[in-house]
Motif scaffolding. Structure first.
Motif, PDB file in Angstrom:
ATOM      1  N   GLY A 288       0.749  -1.165   0.048  1.00 19.01           N
ATOM      2  CA  GLY A 288       0.112  -0.043  -0.060  1.00 19.01           C
ATOM      3  C   GLY A 288       0.913   1.482  -0.034  1.00 19.01           C
ATOM      4  O   GLY A 288       0.572   2.281  -0.061  1.00 19.01           O
TER       5      GLY A 288
ATOM      6  N   GLY B  28       2.475   2.561  -2.341  1.00 21.74           N
ATOM      7  CA  GLY B  28       2.343   3.424  -3.610  1.00 21.74           C
ATOM      8  C   GLY B  28       3.324   2.954  -4.540  1.00 21.74           C
ATOM      9  O   GLY B  28       3.524   3.670  -5.690  1.00 21.74           O
ATOM     10  N   LYS B  29       3.790   1.641  -4.459  1.00 20.77           N
ATOM     11  CA  LYS B  29       4.955   1.326  -5.476  1.00 20.77           C
ATOM     12  C   LYS B  29       4.261   1.006  -6.887  1.00 20.77           C
ATOM     13  O   LYS B  29       4.728   1.602  -7.884  1.00 20.77           O
ATOM     14  N   THR B  30       3.170   0.273  -6.861  1.00 17.81           N
ATOM     15  CA  THR B  30       2.553   0.214  -8.238  1.00 17.81           C
ATOM     16  C   THR B  30       2.034   1.405  -8.993  1.00 17.81           C
ATOM     17  O   THR B  30       2.089   1.736  -9.845  1.00 17.81           O
ATOM     18  N   THR B  31       1.613   2.374  -7.965  1.00 20.10           N
ATOM     19  CA  THR B  31       1.221   3.813  -8.258  1.00 20.10           C
ATOM     20  C   THR B  31       2.273   4.329  -8.942  1.00 20.10           C
ATOM     21  O   THR B  31       1.926   5.035 -10.151  1.00 20.10           O
TER      22      THR B  31
HETATM   23  N1  LIG Z   1      -8.502   2.613  -7.575  1.00 13.64           N
HETATM   24  C1  LIG Z   1      -8.210   2.823  -6.227  1.00 13.64           C
HETATM   25  N2  LIG Z   1      -9.117   3.250  -5.359  1.00 13.64           N
HETATM   26  C2  LIG Z   1      -8.853   3.321  -4.061  1.00 13.64           C
HETATM   27  N3  LIG Z   1      -7.562   3.336  -3.772  1.00 13.64           N
HETATM   28  C3  LIG Z   1      -6.849   2.862  -4.321  1.00 13.64           C
HETATM   29  C4  LIG Z   1      -6.736   2.453  -5.946  1.00 13.64           C
HETATM   30  N4  LIG Z   1      -5.818   2.114  -6.393  1.00 13.64           N
HETATM   31  C5  LIG Z   1      -4.705   2.115  -5.513  1.00 13.64           C
HETATM   32  N5  LIG Z   1      -5.483   2.601  -4.144  1.00 13.64           N
HETATM   33  C6  LIG Z   1      -4.637   2.656  -2.879  1.00 13.64           C
HETATM   34  O1  LIG Z   1      -3.440   3.359  -2.957  1.00 13.64           O
HETATM   35  C7  LIG Z   1      -2.403   2.585  -2.135  1.00 13.64           C
HETATM   36  C8  LIG Z   1      -1.385   2.317  -2.798  1.00 13.64           C
HETATM   37  O2  LIG Z   1      -1.661   1.319  -3.942  1.00 13.64           O
HETATM   38  P1  LIG Z   1      -0.470   0.607  -4.668  1.00 13.64           P
HETATM   39  O3  LIG Z   1      -1.034  -0.565  -5.133  1.00 13.64           O
HETATM   40  O4  LIG Z   1       0.387   1.629  -5.280  1.00 13.64           O
HETATM   41  O5  LIG Z   1       0.520  -0.042  -3.604  1.00 13.64           O
HETATM   42  P2  LIG Z   1       1.909  -0.866  -3.545  1.00 13.64           P
HETATM   43  O6  LIG Z   1       2.834  -0.364  -2.816  1.00 13.64           O
HETATM   44  O7  LIG Z   1       1.934  -1.201  -4.850  1.00 13.64           O
HETATM   45  O8  LIG Z   1       1.247  -2.216  -2.435  1.00 13.64           O
HETATM   46  P3  LIG Z   1       1.492  -3.870  -2.628  1.00 13.64           P
HETATM   47  O9  LIG Z   1       2.773  -3.850  -2.030  1.00 13.64           O
HETATM   48  O10 LIG Z   1       0.316  -4.334  -1.813  1.00 13.64           O
HETATM   49  O11 LIG Z   1       1.488  -4.284  -4.255  1.00 13.64           O
HETATM   50  C9  LIG Z   1      -3.021   1.557  -1.492  1.00 13.64           C
HETATM   51  O12 LIG Z   1      -3.535   1.777  -0.210  1.00 13.64           O
HETATM   52  C10 LIG Z   1      -4.566   1.060  -2.259  1.00 13.64           C
HETATM   53  O13 LIG Z   1      -5.398   0.647  -1.693  1.00 13.64           O
END
Ligand SMILES: Nc1ncnc2c1ncn2[C@@H]1O[C@H](COP(=O)(O)OP(=O)(O)OP(=O)(O)O)[C@@H](O)[C@H]1O
Length: 256
Positions: free
Chosen positions: A39, A41-44
């Motif tokens: 969560g 934000g890596k994928t974001t």
């Molecule tokens: N479409 C959306 N609506 C609401 N929240 C979102 C949406 N997309 C992402 N998020 C939230 O944004 C935050 C960052 O998400 P992201 O997928 O970038 O995290 P991450 O670091 O890649 O996580 P992981 O290690 O679990 O893959 C998370 O809390 C996620 O729930």
């Protein structure tokens, strides 16, 4: 060549106010790893760098040009994406899928040439999935699908690779093989930027790291300056023991 540059970039993580502006350049020959808890934000960040998601502020530049000003076709020649969510429902074989990697290089309606076919076949061989060429991708195991996705980008031959958890679903041997392949790509002048959950893969194969904290704080730099046990413990909220093995630091979580 085509360095990927985040310029004052604030990613748009839903529900997060603020977030640190990021300024970094992924240069040719570099292997970057993004580390952070679920969560964070890596994928974001990866989707924002790929131009698939709007930044809250700042911009992404490729070879000095804002990504938003570039034609998608040029972007697709320069940026290769290995993402987590796939759309493999379309009934395509493994070879047909790898050939999609050649599409950014073809004109509209142009058929793949014998050379494109040879490139795709070679990429499948390199990822150890050539024996599956005629199989429908939908029938493959998770690790086989992951290797086909990486082979497709290898066939695409982009200057910059963006990968979300490339080691996902892979057994130990194939994890090492994929990391070695990415390192070889960097050695050939490509730029690699990937999210990793495995701290030890990152410590071993990445020369630059970006740590992304759940509150939006971030720091980045050469791996040796980022692999500070106290920072990693804070990142994951997990006590670690550090040992050295085979010339690299190994981080072991403390039980309990
Ligand atoms: N479409 C959306 N609506 C609401 N929240 C979102 C949406 N997309 C992402 N998020 C939230 O944004 C935050 C960052 O998400 P992201 O997928 O970038 O995290 P991450 O670091 O890649 O996580 P992981 O290690 O679990 O893959 C998370 O809390 C996620 O729930």
């Amino acid at each position: 060549m085509n360095p990927l540059n985040a310029h004052n970039l604030v990613i748009d993580v839903p529900g997060r106010t603020g977030g640190q502006a990021m300024d970094f350049t992924v240069g040719e020959g570099q292997v970057w790893g993004v580390l952070g808890p679920n969560g964070a934000g890596k994928t974001t960040l990866l989707h924002t760098l790929a131009g698939l998601r709007q930044a809250r502020s700042g911009e992404v530049r490729l070879g000095g040009t804002a990504l938003s000003d570039m034609k998608r076709r040029l972007v697709s020649q320069q940026l290769g994406l290995v993402f987590q969510e796939r759309h493999d429902e379309f009934p395509a074989t493994v070879l047909e899928t790898a050939l999609i990697g050649r599409h950014p290089w073809l004109s509209p309606w142009q058929m793949e040439s014998g050379e494109d076919l040879a490139i795709a076949e070679q990429a499948l061989k390199q990822l150890d999935v050539a024996h599956l060429s005629d199989r429908l991708v939908s029938t493959l195991s998770g690790g086989e699908r992951q290797r086909v996705a990486i082979a497709t980008v290898l066939a695409q031959n982009p200057a910059t690779w963006l990968l979300d958890e490339p080691s996902n679903h892979l057994d130990l041997h194939h994890q090492v093989a994929v990391m070695e392949l990415l390192k070889a790509q960097a050695g050939a002048g490509r730029a690699i930027f990937m999210c990793l959950h495995d701290l030890n893969l990152a410590a071993r194969w990445c020369d630059h790291l970006l740590l992304l904290f759940p509150n939006g704080e971030a720091c980045w730099g050469p791996a040796e300056t980022m692999l500070v046990p106290s920072a990693l413990e804070r990142l994951y909220n997990q006590k670690l023991v550090t040992v050295e093995a085979d010339g690299a630091p190994v981080f072991v979580p403390v039980k309990g």
